[in-house]
Structures are given as structure tokens and as C-alpha cells.
Scaffold this motif. Sequence first.
Motif, mmCIF file in Angstrom:
data_model
loop_
_atom_site.group_PDB
_atom_site.id
_atom_site.type_symbol
_atom_site.label_atom_id
_atom_site.label_comp_id
_atom_site.label_asym_id
_atom_site.label_seq_id
_atom_site.Cartn_x
_atom_site.Cartn_y
_atom_site.Cartn_z
ATOM 1 N N TYR A 148 0.818 -1.210 0.000
ATOM 2 C CA TYR A 148 0.000 0.000 0.000
ATOM 3 C C TYR A 148 0.857 1.267 0.000
ATOM 4 C CZ TYR A 148 -4.433 -2.473 0.704
ATOM 5 O OH TYR A 148 -5.543 -3.259 0.537
ATOM 6 N N HIS B 25 -11.251 -2.528 -7.273
ATOM 7 C CA HIS B 25 -11.333 -1.841 -5.978
ATOM 8 C C HIS B 25 -10.114 -0.959 -5.743
ATOM 9 C CE1 HIS B 25 -14.391 -4.811 -3.995
ATOM 10 N NE2 HIS B 25 -14.881 -4.189 -5.044
ATOM 11 N N LEU B 26 -8.929 -1.502 -6.019
ATOM 12 C CA LEU B 26 -7.710 -0.730 -5.774
ATOM 13 C C LEU B 26 -7.591 0.449 -6.738
ATOM 14 C CD1 LEU B 26 -5.153 -3.607 -5.094
ATOM 15 C CD2 LEU B 26 -6.022 -1.943 -3.450
ATOM 16 N N ALA C 55 -9.971 3.157 -5.476
ATOM 17 C CA ALA C 55 -9.506 3.740 -4.216
ATOM 18 C C ALA C 55 -8.305 4.659 -4.440
ATOM 19 C CB ALA C 55 -9.163 2.635 -3.219
ATOM 20 N N ALA D 139 -8.084 8.788 -3.909
ATOM 21 C CA ALA D 139 -7.069 9.413 -3.065
ATOM 22 C C ALA D 139 -6.261 10.445 -3.854
ATOM 23 C CB ALA D 139 -6.151 8.348 -2.477
ATOM 24 N N PHE E 192 -8.764 6.923 0.754
ATOM 25 C CA PHE E 192 -8.357 5.604 0.256
ATOM 26 C C PHE E 192 -8.938 4.495 1.128
ATOM 27 C CE2 PHE E 192 -5.388 2.025 0.458
ATOM 28 C CZ PHE E 192 -5.256 1.686 -0.882
ATOM 29 N N CYS E 193 -8.811 4.651 2.448
ATOM 30 C CA CYS E 193 -9.311 3.637 3.376
ATOM 31 C C CYS E 193 -10.830 3.535 3.321
ATOM 32 C CB CYS E 193 -8.842 3.971 4.795
ATOM 33 S SG CYS E 193 -9.203 2.693 6.016
ATOM 34 N N VAL F 85 -12.940 4.380 0.813
ATOM 35 C CA VAL F 85 -13.417 3.828 -0.458
ATOM 36 C C VAL F 85 -13.137 2.331 -0.538
ATOM 37 C CG1 VAL F 85 -13.098 3.895 -2.967
ATOM 38 C CG2 VAL F 85 -13.214 6.028 -1.656
ATOM 39 N N LEU F 86 -11.926 1.930 -0.157
ATOM 40 C CA LEU F 86 -11.580 0.511 -0.243
ATOM 41 C C LEU F 86 -12.429 -0.317 0.713
ATOM 42 C CD1 LEU F 86 -9.672 -1.357 -1.750
ATOM 43 C CD2 LEU F 86 -8.033 -1.103 0.104
ATOM 44 N N SER F 87 -12.657 0.173 1.932
ATOM 45 C CA SER F 87 -13.495 -0.555 2.898
ATOM 46 C C SER F 87 -14.928 -0.656 2.400
ATOM 47 C CB SER F 87 -13.465 0.149 4.259
ATOM 48 O OG SER F 87 -12.166 0.202 4.781
ATOM 49 N N ASP G 225 -14.967 -3.219 -0.594
ATOM 50 C CA ASP G 225 -14.798 -4.583 -0.082
ATOM 51 C C ASP G 225 -16.016 -5.021 0.718
ATOM 52 O OD1 ASP G 225 -12.335 -4.735 -1.249
ATOM 53 O OD2 ASP G 225 -11.185 -4.392 0.584
ATOM 54 N N ARG H 63 -19.075 -3.025 6.439
ATOM 55 C CA ARG H 63 -18.257 -1.866 6.055
ATOM 56 C C ARG H 63 -17.628 -1.215 7.274
ATOM 57 N NH1 ARG H 63 -21.857 1.731 2.074
ATOM 58 N NH2 ARG H 63 -23.178 1.663 3.919
#
Length: 435
Positions: free
Chosen positions: A59, A102-103, A106, A110, A142-143, A145-147, A150, A166
Motif C-alpha cells: 500500500y 477496488h484498488l 480507491a 485518493a 483511500f481507506c 473507499v476501499l473498505s 470490499d 463496512r
Amino acid sequence: MAGIPARARAYVICVALGALLCLLPPPSAPASWWAAPPLAALYAAGERIARRPFAGTLYPVLLAGAFLLPPHAAALVPLPGALFSAVDQRPFALRRICRAAHLVIAVWAAARLHGALDARDAVEASDFPRVLVPAGAAVLVFCLVLSALDGVILALAEGSPLRRVRRGLFLRSLAPVAVHGLAGLMMAVLWRSPFGPFAALLVLFPMAVSWWVFAQYHRERAAHQATVRALVRAVDIKDGYTRGHSERVGQASMMIGRELGMDEGRVEVLRFAGILHDVGKLGVPTRLLRKDGPLTPEERRVIELHPEYGHEITRGISFLGEARSAILHHHERVDGRGYPYGLVGSQIPECARVVAVADAFDAMTSTRSYSRARPVEAALAELQRCAGSQFDPRMVTALVRVVARDGWHPVVTADETWPAVPSQAPVPDRPGARR
């Protein structure tokens, strides 16, 4: 996610299309692609070396790309590594596409926020502390959006409540991602400094040490899980009617612990306590567990020894901690009429009072050969009726609150292909059975 539902597959297609849109440069975008290829190669190489035990290891590289590049270029950094990453379960291609999408989204979010805050000039000039606030905001996005992404796929694939999934993912990942963000900021500043990209790579060396420690922790944790699974499987084979009961009690115990504000360490101990609360049945003669008919007083006393047997069986398992006291005392009652020692009120360990409520709740809401499952509302009403006499009112209130808010969605991961053991259904008067 072993069998991906159709709704989850449709979600993956939609999120992949969204990721493709993130990769498209706007018409007036500057051609600032110079750092994307080396960062993408570094991320892909690191993910191939680290593989599954080090999920999220690189990351810092992704976040460095978000600090150095415009959004469409930064979104390219995770793409090769995610598309060719190691995947343990089928369908491999769908899982890789989902992870890559997803990445990409995210990192794009960011980088977009970081650029909107005009922080790239500060990164190039190594302007501390001006670089910290925009970088922190970008890491938080970033955290988040990714959470969120997922959490959606987990909720669609497993049927878990989206809000709870979430929130859990975000809270668990915030601290590690914040550390990775700081490392990514250091990489970006060094990359744009006179020392160049090779100096930026030095940031990854101390991170590598922490990753190794993290991997050791997860190997130890996996060994703990294997030990617990082996014990639960042995109990389920011997007393087949409880199959799945232990894991559901562990899940309900965790819900109560979190609602009471316990830290995650104690919540994990509660999960172990709930899963292993009946492990002492391994010391009870099988003929008594499978007896078709009422128990004699002598047979009842033998079965009532199972908490003490469980305490002895787990004596040498140091990682259980206070879970052993829950195994020993989960049949105590706050009015002193329980067993094995007839403890009263606060004399009963807190974790045992939690497991007692979780155990009774699952017994009432599960179908047995001798009784049909009660509705969740009826089971909660019965627990409230018995609060203060059989159960601790605090634990009952916590379970009522959390079930009212999040619902009761038990997830049993036990292997359903274990060999079935013929057994006679226990009658309601035996110890531990709830009317």
C-alpha cells in the motif's frame, strides 16, 4: 465467497467498468506518467513475492503514486499487480478483476483529493508540515473507499449486513493504512528529492521488517484457529446434534462483547470461549450424550461435569486466557442455582456470563430434534424474563440492543461434509438443554 452469487458477479462487472473510467485521462490532463511504470512494476513484484500472507503489504507504493501522479496515472499503479496476484479460490479471474477494480478506484479517489488540495508542489518541495494534512485526507479517502467496496462484495457474496461489514472493515484497516500512508508520503518526498527513486526504496526496508512480524503473527493465529477447529470438530462428531451450535455461540458472544465496548483482544477471547464452551463433552460417555430417554440423577451429575472436563482439556492452551474460565462457569446462574460451583452474581467471571446468554439464545433459536426453533423476538423476550435470576441483565440488554440494530445472521464456517454420526436426540431435561 466459494460460490459467487449472480448479484455479486453483476457488482464486479459494474465496478470494473467504473475502474476503466478512472483510467481514462481527461482531455486537458498533463502527460505526467513518468513514475507510473516503475511504481506499477514495484507493486506487482512485491505482491508476487509477498503473496497471500502479506495482504496489503505494498500500500505505501500505491499511496506514493497517489501523492506523485494525477488520478488517471496513479490508478494504473495497482492494475498489473492486482490482475496477476495469487488467488486461493475460484473463480480466479473474477476475484482478480474485483480486487484490481477496488484498488484502482480507491487510488484514483485518493489522488483526486490530493490533487484538489494542491499538495503536489508541497511534496516536490518537501514542505513539512504542509504536506501532512492533504496526505492524511487522501489516506482517509483511500481507506474509506476501499473498505466500502470490499464491504459491498462481502455483503453480496455472504449475505452479511452491509453496514456492519463496512464499519468493521474500516475500523480494522484504518490504523494499518495510516501507517502505510506515512510510508507512502516518505517515498513520494524522497522520489522527488535530489536523491531520486532509489532513496525512496529505502523506506520499504523497515516496512519489510514489520511485514515479517505481521506474517509471524498470522501464522501463530492460524495455528490457534486450527487447534480450536480440531476441538470443535471432535465435539461435533461425538455429539452431532450441536453441529454449528458452537460457532453460533462464538458469534453471539462477540456481538455482546462489542456492544459492551470490550477491546478486540477480549472479543477474540470471547469468540474462543463461545466456540469451545462445550468441549468438555469429550469427557462425557457417548452413550449418555445419545441416550434416548430421561437421564437418571447419577447420569445427570456425570453430564454436569462437562464444564470441569472442558477446563482440564484446555489447561495447556495458553492463548485461550480467560476463555477457560468461561468454559468452566458458563452454566452458573446469577442466583446461585447453577453448576458446577453455584457461584452468585459477580462471582461468575464476566466472560462466562456473556457465553451463558449466547448459549441460551442459540439453543432457543435453533431447531432440535425435540423442539422447534423459536423466533428471535421470542427468544430475546425469554432471556429478558430470566434476566436477574438465570442471566446477567447487562449481557441480556447488550444482546437485545445489538440484535435489534444489526439483526441475527449467524455464519457457520464448519465443514458441512463431516461424516454424520447417528445419534439419538437429547431430551429437554438434560443439563444445558433449554426449554
